[in-house]
Design a protein around this motif. Structure first.
Motif, mmCIF file in Angstrom:
data_model
loop_
_atom_site.group_PDB
_atom_site.id
_atom_site.type_symbol
_atom_site.label_atom_id
_atom_site.label_comp_id
_atom_site.label_asym_id
_atom_site.label_seq_id
_atom_site.Cartn_x
_atom_site.Cartn_y
_atom_site.Cartn_z
ATOM 1 N N SER A 1 0.826 -1.219 0.000
ATOM 2 C CA SER A 1 0.000 0.000 0.000
ATOM 3 C C SER A 1 0.851 1.257 0.000
ATOM 4 N N GLY B 1 -3.418 -2.332 6.577
ATOM 5 C CA GLY B 1 -4.398 -1.243 6.668
ATOM 6 C C GLY B 1 -5.258 -1.159 5.411
ATOM 7 N N VAL B 2 -6.589 -1.277 5.604
ATOM 8 C CA VAL B 2 -7.504 -1.343 4.457
ATOM 9 C C VAL B 2 -7.533 -0.022 3.683
ATOM 10 N N GLU B 3 -7.546 1.085 4.419
ATOM 11 C CA GLU B 3 -7.751 2.387 3.766
ATOM 12 C C GLU B 3 -6.643 2.684 2.755
ATOM 13 N N ALA B 4 -5.392 2.587 3.200
ATOM 14 C CA ALA B 4 -4.262 2.896 2.297
ATOM 15 C C ALA B 4 -4.201 1.872 1.166
ATOM 16 N N GLU C 1 -6.738 0.218 -0.236
ATOM 17 C CA GLU C 1 -7.785 0.511 -1.234
ATOM 18 C C GLU C 1 -7.442 1.779 -2.015
ATOM 19 N N ALA C 2 -6.828 2.742 -1.344
ATOM 20 C CA ALA C 2 -6.444 3.987 -2.037
ATOM 21 C C ALA C 2 -5.386 3.688 -3.101
ATOM 22 N N THR C 3 -4.430 2.852 -2.763
ATOM 23 C CA THR C 3 -3.384 2.494 -3.737
ATOM 24 C C THR C 3 -3.987 1.715 -4.899
ATOM 25 N N THR D 1 -7.448 -6.717 -3.988
ATOM 26 C CA THR D 1 -6.749 -6.450 -2.725
ATOM 27 C C THR D 1 -7.052 -7.550 -1.716
ATOM 28 N N ALA E 1 -6.496 -7.590 2.395
ATOM 29 C CA ALA E 1 -5.964 -6.922 3.584
ATOM 30 C C ALA E 1 -5.631 -7.945 4.664
#
Ligand code: NAP
Length: 259
Positions: free
Chosen positions: A16, A40-43, A45-47, A61, A63
């Motif tokens: 990520s 970390g899911v947020e980073a 998914e952002a990547t 993805t 996680a």
């Protein structure tokens, strides 16, 4: 140069941010479909969204902590026939070896030696059967010149290096190629944590620490994740079929030896 890997599938661990992300982006630029992992899911998914927006490839993805066996099993299930595996995980903590207990050592060896070996075990036979495989293990320049405060990394990565030296020669004739990519100082969160640690230890400011580290590197700077990713993608390419079991050092020339 066409790397000849468009349409292939890669698992990229710990991807990520930092060097793993740089590698994922460089592979996507070559048309490689990706299964990306990080905790970390947020980073993560952002990547994944950033890569999907930039390149016409499939990006999935998964996680979770790659040092945990059930997460590795889900990762391989998400990409059961990978052509490429980029092994990566966070580096172990810094400190004097007297501060660490057997549990700390087990964690470091698990994350930085056993985890990549287990992932190689999970994907290798399929690669052998398909007569194509590229495996890159992101290790560290500390393999060539151990770094005092990174004793956990020095020890754990030495184990992986020895294992890869043996296995890579057993599988090369089937076009399964395994190399280690050894980062020196690259501008990532991990490096910035090291800068804070060393600045505190030396009683200087972080800015002074950066200046000193860059000044003593022959390139006069830190590496970028884009530079790292480009070399990783090359090590995953069609062109490295005769290059295996190598310690590919990317450190701006900091290691002074001739071999
Ligand atoms: P980074 O910028 O801190 O990025 C680490 C990435 O790995 C993040 O995406 C992080 O996401 C993920 N990650 C960490 N632990 C994980 C785990 N257990 N399971 C799954 N994902 C995990 O670090 P980096 O600089 O790219 O470093 C990558 C590797 O290269 C490390 O082993 C480091 O020690 C080594 N290295 C780096 C340098 C350098 O200068 N940067 C030099 C020598 C060696 P989450 O936290 O969300 O999981």
């Amino acid at each position: 140069m066409d790397l000849g890997i468009g349409g292939k599938w890669a698992i990229v661990c710990a991807a990520s941010k930092g060097l793993g992300k740089g590698s994922a982006v460089a592979l996507a630029r070559e048309g490689v479909n990706l299964v990306l992992n990080a905790r970390g899911v947020e980073a993560l998914e952002a990547t994944a969204a950033e890569i999907r927006g930039a390149y016409p490839v499939q990006v999935h993805t998964l996680a979770g902590d790659v040092s945990e066996a059930p997460v590795r099993a889900r990762l391989v299930a998400a990409c059961p026939a990978p052509d490429i595996l980029v092994n990566n995980a966070g580096g172990p903590p810094r400190g004097d070896f007297r501060e660490f207990n057997p549990e700390d050592w087990q964690k470091a060896v698990n994350a930085n030696m056993i985890t990549p070996i287990e992932l190689i075990k999970a994907v290798l036979d399929g690669m052998l059967a398909r007569r194509f495989g590229r495996i890159v293990n992101i290790t560290s320049a500390s393999v060539k010149h151990p770094i005092p405060e990174l004793c956990l990394s020095n020890g754990a990565r030495a184990g992986l290096t020895g294992f890869v030296a043996g296995l890579s020669r057993q599988v090369a004739r089937h076009n399964v190629i395994i190399n280690n990519l050894l980062p020196g100082p690259f501008n990532t969160d991990r490096l910035r944590a090291g800068i804070r640690f060393n600045a505190r230890a030396a009683g200087r400011s972080e800015a002074e620490q950066v200046e000193q580290m860059q000044a003593r590197n022959p390139a006069g700077r830190f590496g970028s994740v884009e530079e790292f990713g480009a070399v990783c993608a090359f090590l995953c390419s069609q062109h490295v079929g005769f290059m295996t079991g190598q310690q590919v050092l990317l450190d701006g020339g900091a290691y002074p030896g001739t071999t």
